[in-house]
Scaffold this motif. Structure first.
Motif, PDB file in Angstrom:
ATOM      1  N   ASN A   1       0.846  -1.203   0.000  1.00  0.00           N
ATOM      2  CA  ASN A   1       0.000   0.000   0.000  1.00  0.00           C
ATOM      3  C   ASN A   1       0.877   1.247   0.000  1.00  0.00           C
ATOM      4  O   ASN A   1       1.853   1.325   0.743  1.00  0.00           O
ATOM      5  N   GLY A   2       0.514   2.182  -0.852  1.00  0.00           N
ATOM      6  CA  GLY A   2       1.251   3.444  -0.873  1.00  0.00           C
ATOM      7  C   GLY A   2       2.550   3.396  -1.658  1.00  0.00           C
ATOM      8  O   GLY A   2       3.329   4.346  -1.645  1.00  0.00           O
TER       9      GLY A   2
ATOM     10  N   LYS B   1       1.797   2.575  -7.145  1.00  0.00           N
ATOM     11  CA  LYS B   1       1.216   1.893  -8.311  1.00  0.00           C
ATOM     12  C   LYS B   1       0.140   2.747  -8.969  1.00  0.00           C
ATOM     13  O   LYS B   1       0.165   2.987 -10.171  1.00  0.00           O
ATOM     14  N   THR B   2      -0.820   3.195  -8.148  1.00  0.00           N
ATOM     15  CA  THR B   2      -1.916   3.991  -8.695  1.00  0.00           C
ATOM     16  C   THR B   2      -1.394   5.294  -9.288  1.00  0.00           C
ATOM     17  O   THR B   2      -1.842   5.737 -10.352  1.00  0.00           O
ATOM     18  N   THR B   3      -0.430   5.897  -8.622  1.00  0.00           N
ATOM     19  CA  THR B   3       0.149   7.139  -9.134  1.00  0.00           C
ATOM     20  C   THR B   3       0.709   6.913 -10.536  1.00  0.00           C
ATOM     21  O   THR B   3       0.422   7.684 -11.463  1.00  0.00           O
TER      22      THR B   3
END
Ligand SMILES: Nc1ncnc2c1ncn2[C@@H]1O[C@H](COP(=O)(O)OP(=O)(O)OP(=O)(O)O)[C@@H](O)[C@H]1O
Ligand SMILES: [Mg+2]
Lengths: 311, 266
Positions: free
Chosen positions: A39-40, A43-45
């Motif tokens: 988490n953090g 990846k999404t970024t």
């Protein structure tokens, strides 16, 4: 030419947080890649930058040879994205959502309607097409976003945790759907926290942690790195006192559960030869934990240990 | 299979289809939530006609050579066009930001101009729809001529473009629902009331007549009234200059803000 080529991608958010520290990633045409990380990790970024939803701070992105900065239309035309969070108008119906999305890609309404029928059908949402999408279940919402991402038939499909919160049956059918989509030539990148999913689907794997890619390789090569594996054997009878299994290191649990470590000098065949010799009957055999999971924990931790030592 | 697949190229009609998609979506939205979009202005404007036109107007006598009801009717129509154009774009675009579905547009290859123009067209159509309805209501209270149709229609159209653009910029900057009410409450409403909807500025002291000339809404209201009645406090050529200048400035600003991702991309 790669389906996606990311070079030295850096992102500093407005609050000064450095989310990506110069990552590089090449995704081959037709490939099936997974992007893993805690988490953090960023990846999404990274995905949102590729999909033009977050502004990059530095770096270069090419989609099928089209530079995202200089040829955004061509690049965007070839990407389909399934975001981590629901981002459709929940007051609208699945059919409208799909047809409008197609319109944004310049697809005529008549064609959009045919495609919406096709993809809503394939993702088992056709009978929900006129429902208010707010009322869809979590799994249906995810499938709706997959259908939406495919409506312009992109060559590269990027999915950010597509199976989070999806039941096992639907997850399996989503896997099959993604495998078929990939077999038909669509390049796929997905992020997931289910390592079993990555192992099952993806041929390549990149692991990202704290904005840095710490591993980027073929799945088989990565799994080869795993030198030892623990198997759990259920025995028909309790293990006899005089049995000699010392060739392997093992622990006995409750008399008839045997945990055996198979290292690189041995194979499972060796283990079974020994068990046969000792006339030990095995009822079942399983991995103690997912191999990839072990590897993942090790990679992420060893990196953290090194950075702690350095600081 | 794989080798036969082709990388997609951009289709020439892309932006046209994308534009049409936004407009269609906007029109359907306006009609679907007609209780929130069409009914309120009908009620408010009817009240204006009853209270100011009928009750008070009968004691005011004439203004600018027309009955008070006739004098205020064009201003009230224009006021409803302005507020509804603005309100449509700001609430629809901010709603898309808030709900996240703005991302459906941002990931797509459509141009920033298509995004802006689609929403502006939505705002203009809502403004004109409400304007037409208020006109019908006005006609049930008084007679209106249409002295210069071209001036009337072009001015109402251009004014609704100006306020649709302003609503778009407001939506880009807005972070919470309260932010979409600030400009209408503190800027548009006061300027409309001071923009000669209810009075001819010739009634004002010199200083306030002068100050009124900095209010763009004065030009729109007067040019529109000129188109209908043939009377105006200002030279209507200035009105065209003012609205066209606003359109150019606001469109450019919208374009730059959208390109930079202000308020929509981290
Ligand atoms: N808009 C933002 N402003 C500031 N920091 C942000 C913003 N968005 C994300 N971050 C930070 O950037 C880092 C990476 O976030 P990101 O969402 O990319 O992680 P992730 O790998 O997708 O994690 P997860 O597995 O939890 O989805 C996190 O520390 C997060 O707090
Ligand atoms: Mg994420």
């Amino acid at each position: 030419m790669s389906a996606l080529s990311i070079k030295n991608l850096t992102k500093t958010y407005a609050n000064g947080f450095l989310a990506l520290k110069g990552i590089d990633l090449e995704v081959d045409v037709g490939g099936f890649y997974s992007l893993l990380g805690p988490n953090g990790a960023g990846k999404t970024t990274a995905i949102r930058i590729v999909c033009s939803l977050v502004e990059k701070s530095a770096g270069n992105i090419e989609v099928f040879g089209y530079n995202l900065a200089t040829h955004p239309e061509e690049a965007k035309m070839n990407i389909g994205m399934v975001p981590q969070e629901v981002n459709f108008n929940t007051f609208d119906t699945p059919l409208n959502i799909l047809v409008n999305q197609a319109g944004f890609y310049g697809i005529k309404r008549s064609i959009a309607l045919q495609r919406a029928k096709k993809y809503l059908g394939e993702l088992k949402l056709w009978d929900k097409k006129d429902d208010i999408s707010r009322n869809l279940s979590g799994g249906m919402k995810r499938r709706l976003m997959i259908a939406r991402a495919l409506i312009h038939e992109p060559e590269l499909l990027i999915l950010d945790e597509p199976t989070a919160g999806v039941d096992i049956e639907i997850r399996r059918s989503m896997w099959k759907f993604l495998k078929d989509t990939n077999a038909n030539g669509t390049t796929i990148i997905l992020t997931t926290h289910y390592l079993e999913e990555a192992e099952n689907l993806c041929r390549n794997i990149a692991i990202i942690d704290e904005g840095v890619i710490i591993e980027n390789t073929r799945m088989i090569d990565l799994l080869k790195q795993l030198k030892q594996e623990t198997f759990v054997l259920s025995l028909e009878d309790n293990l006899k006192k005089d049995s000699n299994l010392n060739e392997f290191s093992y622990t006995l649990i409750g008399g008839n559960q045997l945990e055996v470590l198979v290292d690189e000098d041995h194979s499972i065949n060796d283990l079974f030869e020994l068990l046969n010799r000792e006339k030990i009957k095995v009822l079942s055999l399983r991995n103690k934990s997912n191999r990839l999971e072990e590897l993942f924990m090790r990679l992420v931790h060893s990196k953290n240990d090194i950075s702690k030592e350095n600081s | 299979m794989t080798s036969q697949r082709k990388i997609h190229n951009v289709n020439v009609n892309l932006n046209l289809i994308a534009f049409y998609t936004i407009v269609r979506k906007e029109v359907i939205r306006v009609l679907r939530i007609w209780i929130q979009t069409i009914v309120p202005p009908a009620i408010t404007m009817t009240l204006y006609f009853v209270i100011f036109g009928n009750l008070i107007g009968s004691r005011v006598g004439t203004m600018g050579g027309y009955s008070y009801m006739q004098f205020i009717a064009p201003g009230i129509i224009m006021m409803s066009v302005i507020t509804n154009s603005y309100g449509n774009v700001v609430s629809s675009f901010f709603g898309a930001k808030f709900g996240g579905h703005i991302e459906e547009m941002l990931v797509s290859p459509m141009s920033n101009s298509a995004i802006i123009l689609g929403h502006i067209a939505g705002g203009v159509l809502r403004g004109l729809l409400v304007g037409a309805m208020v006109t019908i209501i006005a006609l049930s209270f008084t007679k209106l001529e249409l002295k210069y149709p071209l001036i009337t229609f072009s001015m109402v159209f251009l004014s609704s473009v100006v306020f649709s653009l302003a609503g778009f910029i407001n939506a880009l900057y807005a972070r919470k629902f309260d932010d979409i009410a600030i400009i209408p409450t503190f800027v548009i409403t006061p300027l409309t009331y001071l923009g000669g909807v209810f009075y001819s500025i010739s009634l004002l002291p010199d200083f306030w007549q002068y100050a009124s000339k900095f209010n763009p809404i004065l030009y729109m209201v007067n040019a529109f009234r000129y188109g209908i009645l043939g009377t105006s406090d200002i030279d209507i050529r200035y009105a065209y200059l003012v609205v066209c200048a606003f359109i150019v400035i606001l469109f450019t600003l919208s374009f730059i803000l959208l390109k930079r991702g202000v308020g929509i991309r981290d």
